[in-house]
Design a protein around this motif. Sequence first.
Motif, PDB file in Angstrom:
ATOM      1  N   VAL A 115       0.850  -1.187   0.000  1.00 64.86           N
ATOM      2  CA  VAL A 115       0.000   0.000   0.000  1.00 64.86           C
ATOM      3  C   VAL A 115       0.891   1.244   0.000  1.00 64.86           C
ATOM      4  O   VAL A 115       1.761   1.395   0.860  1.00 64.86           O
ATOM      5  CB  VAL A 115      -0.927   0.012   1.229  1.00 64.86           C
ATOM      6  CG1 VAL A 115      -1.849   1.230   1.196  1.00 64.86           C
ATOM      7  CG2 VAL A 115      -1.741  -1.280   1.302  1.00 64.86           C
ATOM      8  N   LYS A 124       1.452   5.629  -0.664  1.00 71.05           N
ATOM      9  CA  LYS A 124       0.962   7.012  -0.706  1.00 71.05           C
ATOM     10  C   LYS A 124       1.827   7.799  -1.687  1.00 71.05           C
ATOM     11  O   LYS A 124       3.056   7.714  -1.650  1.00 71.05           O
ATOM     12  CB  LYS A 124       1.044   7.656   0.674  1.00 71.05           C
ATOM     13  CG  LYS A 124       0.658   9.137   0.688  1.00 71.05           C
ATOM     14  CD  LYS A 124       0.907   9.772   2.050  1.00 71.05           C
ATOM     15  CE  LYS A 124       0.587  11.261   2.030  1.00 71.05           C
ATOM     16  NZ  LYS A 124       0.895  11.898   3.341  1.00 71.05           N
ATOM     17  N   THR A 140      -6.751   4.269  -6.109  1.00 72.18           N
ATOM     18  CA  THR A 140      -7.952   4.810  -5.496  1.00 72.18           C
ATOM     19  C   THR A 140      -8.276   6.178  -6.100  1.00 72.18           C
ATOM     20  O   THR A 140      -7.454   6.766  -6.815  1.00 72.18           O
ATOM     21  CB  THR A 140      -7.775   4.963  -3.980  1.00 72.18           C
ATOM     22  OG1 THR A 140      -6.763   5.949  -3.724  1.00 72.18           O
ATOM     23  CG2 THR A 140      -7.370   3.629  -3.336  1.00 72.18           C
ATOM     24  N   PHE A 157      -6.296   1.770   5.961  1.00 77.77           N
ATOM     25  CA  PHE A 157      -7.441   1.597   5.063  1.00 77.77           C
ATOM     26  C   PHE A 157      -8.583   2.571   5.313  1.00 77.77           C
ATOM     27  O   PHE A 157      -9.457   2.727   4.459  1.00 77.77           O
ATOM     28  CB  PHE A 157      -7.920   0.144   5.111  1.00 77.77           C
ATOM     29  CG  PHE A 157      -6.982  -0.778   4.399  1.00 77.77           C
ATOM     30  CD1 PHE A 157      -7.083  -0.962   3.032  1.00 77.77           C
ATOM     31  CD2 PHE A 157      -5.964  -1.415   5.071  1.00 77.77           C
ATOM     32  CE1 PHE A 157      -6.191  -1.782   2.357  1.00 77.77           C
ATOM     33  CE2 PHE A 157      -5.068  -2.236   4.412  1.00 77.77           C
ATOM     34  CZ  PHE A 157      -5.178  -2.416   3.052  1.00 77.77           C
ATOM     35  N   LEU A 180      -4.367   6.436   1.359  1.00 80.35           N
ATOM     36  CA  LEU A 180      -4.219   5.184   0.619  1.00 80.35           C
ATOM     37  C   LEU A 180      -4.439   5.508  -0.863  1.00 80.35           C
ATOM     38  O   LEU A 180      -5.549   5.769  -1.293  1.00 80.35           O
ATOM     39  CB  LEU A 180      -5.232   4.150   1.115  1.00 80.35           C
ATOM     40  CG  LEU A 180      -5.046   2.700   0.686  1.00 80.35           C
ATOM     41  CD1 LEU A 180      -5.869   1.783   1.578  1.00 80.35           C
ATOM     42  CD2 LEU A 180      -5.448   2.466  -0.764  1.00 80.35           C
ATOM     43  N   LEU A 187      -2.368   0.458  -4.695  1.00 85.41           N
ATOM     44  CA  LEU A 187      -2.122  -0.917  -4.264  1.00 85.41           C
ATOM     45  C   LEU A 187      -1.296  -1.616  -5.330  1.00 85.41           C
ATOM     46  O   LEU A 187      -1.685  -1.648  -6.503  1.00 85.41           O
ATOM     47  CB  LEU A 187      -3.435  -1.684  -4.076  1.00 85.41           C
ATOM     48  CG  LEU A 187      -4.411  -1.226  -2.992  1.00 85.41           C
ATOM     49  CD1 LEU A 187      -5.608  -2.172  -2.947  1.00 85.41           C
ATOM     50  CD2 LEU A 187      -3.753  -1.171  -1.636  1.00 85.41           C
ATOM     51  N   GLU A 219       5.709   3.939   1.606  1.00 81.33           N
ATOM     52  CA  GLU A 219       5.051   2.650   1.831  1.00 81.33           C
ATOM     53  C   GLU A 219       4.294   2.711   3.151  1.00 81.33           C
ATOM     54  O   GLU A 219       4.885   2.913   4.207  1.00 81.33           O
ATOM     55  CB  GLU A 219       6.105   1.549   1.849  1.00 81.33           C
ATOM     56  CG  GLU A 219       5.551   0.152   1.801  1.00 81.33           C
ATOM     57  CD  GLU A 219       6.660  -0.879   1.657  1.00 81.33           C
ATOM     58  OE1 GLU A 219       6.892  -1.618   2.646  1.00 81.33           O
ATOM     59  OE2 GLU A 219       7.306  -0.927   0.584  1.00 81.33           O
ATOM     60  N   ALA A 253     -10.670  -1.144   0.220  1.00 84.25           N
ATOM     61  CA  ALA A 253     -10.341  -0.027  -0.668  1.00 84.25           C
ATOM     62  C   ALA A 253     -11.026  -0.262  -2.000  1.00 84.25           C
ATOM     63  O   ALA A 253     -11.055  -1.390  -2.506  1.00 84.25           O
ATOM     64  CB  ALA A 253      -8.832   0.093  -0.866  1.00 84.25           C
ATOM     65  N   CYS A 261     -10.777   0.369  -5.856  1.00 80.92           N
ATOM     66  CA  CYS A 261      -9.669   0.621  -6.776  1.00 80.92           C
ATOM     67  C   CYS A 261     -10.130   0.645  -8.225  1.00 80.92           C
ATOM     68  O   CYS A 261     -11.022  -0.115  -8.620  1.00 80.92           O
ATOM     69  CB  CYS A 261      -8.601  -0.476  -6.635  1.00 80.92           C
ATOM     70  SG  CYS A 261      -7.870  -0.585  -5.011  1.00 80.92           S
TER      71      CYS A 261
END
Length: 468
Positions: A28, A30, A80, A127, A132, A135, A164, A446, A448
């Motif tokens: 996951v 950012k 996302t 989450f 987030l 992925l 991460e 999440a 996606c």
Amino acid sequence: MTMPDLPYEDIQGLILRTYAMPILRVIVLKVEQAEPARQFLGGLVDGSNGSAGTDNVAPKLATATDWTVKPQYCLNVGLTYTGLAALGLPACSLASFPEEFVAGAVARAERVGDTGESSPEHWKDPFASPDLHILLLLFAQTEDVLAQVTARLRAAYSHGAMSELSVHEARSLPESKAHFGYRDGFAQPSIDGGLPSAMPDVLPKAPAGEFLLGYPSQYADFSYPMPAPAALGRNGSFAAFRILAQDCHGFEQFLADAARQTGLDPELIAAKLCGRWRNGVPLSLSPHFADEQIPMEQRNSFDYVPSDSVPDAFDDARGYRCPLGSHIRRMNPRSSVVAGNGGLKHRIIRRGLPYGPPYDPANPDDGIERGLLGLFIGVSLKDQFEFLMSDWSNKGSFAPGLRNTRDPVIGNNSAPGATFLIPMENQKHPVELTGLSRFVTCRGAAYCFLPSATALRYISALPDVPLS
């Protein structure tokens, strides 16, 4: 309808094929800096994220292009809505995504039954956070390959482009079973124009537009709107990623209690709850025992009522073989008459692997969380994943006679008085099981977007491409 000529090289592989690899790592991320993050995503398509002279070992996106030798790993990407915004997508593109994806899994949690212990306030970090963004889904054949590819990925994004946030691991269990003891992975829809199914499916093929944007859907004369521009939307799809903890001790205790309550064999009760015996044989083909003589490739070849696909199917409209409220019948009613425009309008593709060690009945209170890392893929989160969870899993109105019942395996059975009905051919009234609890708890989710290879190239080229 003419079979579409699908561009396999543009479609993320996990949409059209089951990898059947024993290892999954979900990373996951950012986005910290938009431009290098975009370049990283573009590099996954063309393999340019390796060091000079080592392009041949750079991690690459797995597409649906057919293979003759299975690769050592498959890498896929989910983005996302907040991730797309952080990557710098123009406002006109962001505004073209469907409302449920824009809102995200946290805002839509109650709609799909993620309440109480499954509510976002109890989810694993990150989450419930808007941070987030991305992925990375890394499937691998061996632990060594997993470590090598992970190291190359980290080397490519660890220079300020992204941070991460968490890592989540899953590993296949012996005999391809899930933690509740059922053999898994049988029923996946065959897609018109898609790759051959690993497990033959006798049901009509799903239109490509049921799982890929830009094609006719399961509804006549209707295609789901694509995010704009077409380079971003076409050949993409959506997925609900979920971390689902399973209460194995509670489930086995329920089977034992129900057996004492009814006099039925606990394995028959387990089969009635799921719709399959724990070896994967469907009740529709073998209602009285787990018939190992039924070949594996035939364990998805059935229907609940006679249909054009299976004209000689046993007419189980009353659920004497497979209860109407059983898990697999709720999730895929096949040709049964149910609420929601028919049983073949809301199919989803399921991918994932179990996490945690196998459950040991001799040590039921080991304190170890175990469950499933799952992906539930479709062209519409609202009409597929959310519909299944809200209308079919958690409502008794799914089919006549179910009263106020929910899916006995994955449903929100946390309220007192939850029941499950087992119709009996030789009895006027069904056997009613009481004492159900919530056996599956959501620990993170999440929503996606699964972009095509073309879409990742488009994103990598921003802001040097036209914004409309």
